[in-house]
Design an enzyme around this catalytic site. Structure first.
Site, PDB file in Angstrom:
ATOM      1  N   GLY A  20       0.776  -1.012  -0.052  1.00 38.04           N
ATOM      2  CA  GLY A  20       0.059   0.045  -0.071  1.00 38.04           C
ATOM      3  C   GLY A  20       0.855   1.224   0.082  1.00 38.04           C
ATOM      4  N   ARG A  21       0.396   2.423   0.364  1.00 37.50           N
ATOM      5  CA  ARG A  21       1.128   3.721   0.301  1.00 37.50           C
ATOM      6  C   ARG A  21       2.473   3.407   1.239  1.00 37.50           C
ATOM      7  NH1 ARG A  21      -3.611   4.811   2.309  1.00 37.50           N
ATOM      8  NH2 ARG A  21      -5.279   5.880   1.006  1.00 37.50           N
ATOM      9  N   ILE A  22       2.447   3.081   2.384  1.00 39.78           N
ATOM     10  CA  ILE A  22       3.547   2.966   3.393  1.00 39.78           C
ATOM     11  C   ILE A  22       4.588   1.743   2.408  1.00 39.78           C
ATOM     12  CG2 ILE A  22       4.320   2.703   5.489  1.00 39.78           C
ATOM     13  CD1 ILE A  22       1.534   3.423   6.703  1.00 39.78           C
ATOM     14  N   THR A  35       6.030  -2.386  11.303  1.00 43.09           N
ATOM     15  CA  THR A  35       5.406  -0.843  11.615  1.00 43.09           C
ATOM     16  C   THR A  35       3.987  -1.093  11.410  1.00 43.09           C
ATOM     17  OG1 THR A  35       6.284  -0.243   9.665  1.00 43.09           O
ATOM     18  CG2 THR A  35       7.583   0.351  11.493  1.00 43.09           C
ATOM     19  N   ARG A  50       0.846  -3.627  12.306  1.00 42.21           N
ATOM     20  CA  ARG A  50       0.052  -3.898  13.681  1.00 42.21           C
ATOM     21  C   ARG A  50       0.662  -4.978  14.305  1.00 42.21           C
ATOM     22  NH1 ARG A  50      -1.436   0.561  13.514  1.00 42.21           N
ATOM     23  NH2 ARG A  50      -3.673   1.235  13.362  1.00 42.21           N
ATOM     24  N   GLU A  73      -0.503  -4.257  23.068  1.00 42.42           N
ATOM     25  CA  GLU A  73       0.338  -3.053  23.364  1.00 42.42           C
ATOM     26  C   GLU A  73      -0.148  -2.279  24.641  1.00 42.42           C
ATOM     27  OE1 GLU A  73       0.480  -0.451  20.018  1.00 42.42           O
ATOM     28  OE2 GLU A  73       1.167  -1.960  18.808  1.00 42.42           O
ATOM     29  N   HIS A  88       5.419   2.196  19.407  1.00 42.76           N
ATOM     30  CA  HIS A  88       4.341   2.677  18.451  1.00 42.76           C
ATOM     31  C   HIS A  88       4.326   4.364  17.846  1.00 42.76           C
ATOM     32  CE1 HIS A  88       0.302   1.243  16.473  1.00 42.76           C
ATOM     33  NE2 HIS A  88       0.744   2.050  16.033  1.00 42.76           N
ATOM     34  N   ALA A  95       5.986   5.368  14.952  1.00 43.81           N
ATOM     35  CA  ALA A  95       6.306   5.409  13.533  1.00 43.81           C
ATOM     36  C   ALA A  95       5.818   6.591  12.936  1.00 43.81           C
ATOM     37  CB  ALA A  95       6.178   4.187  12.633  1.00 43.81           C
TER      38      ALA A  95
HETATM   39  C1  DGY Z   1      -1.804   4.612  12.370  1.00 43.34           C
HETATM   40  O1  DGY Z   1      -2.114   5.720  11.951  1.00 43.34           O
HETATM   41  O2  DGY Z   1      -2.613   3.592  11.925  1.00 43.34           O
HETATM   42  C2  DGY Z   1      -0.615   4.353  13.017  1.00 43.34           C
HETATM   43  O3  DGY Z   1      -0.509   3.002  13.702  1.00 43.34           O
HETATM   44  C3  DGY Z   1      -0.310   5.440  13.969  1.00 43.34           C
HETATM   45  O4  DGY Z   1      -0.010   6.480  13.373  1.00 43.34           O
END
Ligand code: DGY
Length: 325
Positions: A156-158, A236, A238, A267, A286, A288
């Protein structure tokens, strides 16, 4: 009368500044999320809810809010904490914050990848512990990042932003995603491969998939067994995508070399977690997306979604647009 809004934690002022003129807002000011009973109490009769990924927003919460509830706006791109089907059944639009945190999250993913490969956290501890006596040919060796193979799960985007960074390091990038992206394969020079090949061929594996029924504990004993002994796993996305017990076994028994996590299940990670006894893992809390600019943008975007919902307008970033059909 202004609409009533409950915000489940203090968010950056940029978001609150937008909301104050148009809504009567109540902010949960504690450092920790509202306990369940408080949440159910606080949402009563609100028109809008601004939530974080730490809040479980299910039908009980929606029913506690009652018929006044017009919009739920999450200050995050992920929304696995929200029962979207329950919101859709009640015609409540749910907003989120895609796009604005992409580059920041990719930067942090890269920071984790580099830190794990080049053992930066261990090096810092080594120095502080007074162990640095001389230059040594074999001190704190790690694998090269440049030229290595990066496997991305979820393009995806990330995932794409991480692939771009990898190209700057002359890496071979392979990926697996819910959907194939032929255009992106061409533009970014990435290869679509079966998951088993990704596990077998990657020196680094980075997870960028949402958490859902098909990704829950995707990284389990069997997946870890297919990875290279030198593999470095980065998450980064879930925490629930990785089975923590399986990861502990794999790291302890050196089935894979290292893990760098920004997210854990649960978490926060309990201090008694066996993962915290290992020295081949880095765990961040958490963060990022935690750049100043990005958190301001996320708060602004969440406020804009909320305001649109309060006005009965379409949310600019809605996860359940079927509510408008
Ligand atoms: C999200 O936006 O889903 C990240 O886990 C926190 O920024």
């Amino acid at each position: 009368m202004k609409p009533k809004v409950f915000i489940t934690r203090a968010i950056p002022e940029a978001g609150l500044d937008l909301l104050r003129p148009i809504a009567e807002i109540e902010v949960w000011e504690d450092e920790l999320p509202p306990p369940r009973e408080s949440l159910l109490q606080k949402v009563k009769g609100v028109d809008g809810l601004l939530t974080l990924l730490t809040d479980k927003i299910d039908s009980q919460v929606m029913d506690a809010a009652g018929a006044t509830l017009k919009v739920i706006s999450q200050m995050a791109v992920g929304y696995d904490n929200i029962d979207v089907a329950a919101a859709t059944a009640r015609k409540i639009p749910v907003g989120h914050t895609p796009g604005v945190l992409t580059e920041t999250t990719a930067d942090f993913t890269w920071a984790l990848l580099m830190s794990a490969a080049r053992r930066i956290v261990e090096s810092d501890n080594y120095t502080r512990d007074g162990k640095w006596k001389t230059w040594m040919p074999t001190l704190l060796l790690g694998p090269d990042v440049y030229g290595a193979t990066l496997g991305i799960i979820g393009l995806g985007r990330i995932g794409q932003a991480v692939a771009k960074r990898a190209k700057g390091f002359d890496m071979r990038v392979i990926y697996r995603s819910a959907h194939r992206h032929p255009e992106i394969e061409k533009s970014l020079g990435v290869e679509y491969v079966p998951l088993d090949s990704l596990y077998a061929e990657s020196d680094f594996i980075s997870i960028h998939t949402p958490l859902n029924d098909s990704t829950y504990h995707l990284i389990n004993d069997s997946a870890l067994a297919k990875m290279k002994p030198g593999a470095i796993l980065i998450n980064t996305a879930r925490g629930g995508v990785i089975d923590p017990d399986a990861l502990h076994r794999a790291l302890r028994d050196k089935k894979i070399a290292y893990a760098a996590l920004d997210v854990t299940e649960p978490e926060p990670i309990p201090l008694e977690s066996p993962l915290l006894t290992l020295d081949n893992i880095i765990i961040a809390p958490h963060i990022a997306s935690a750049s100043i600019q990005t958190r301001n943008k996320m708060a602004t975007m969440a406020a804009e979604n909320l305001i649109a919902g309060l006005k009965g307008e379409k949310l600019p970033h809605c996860v359940n647009p079927q509510v408008y059909r």
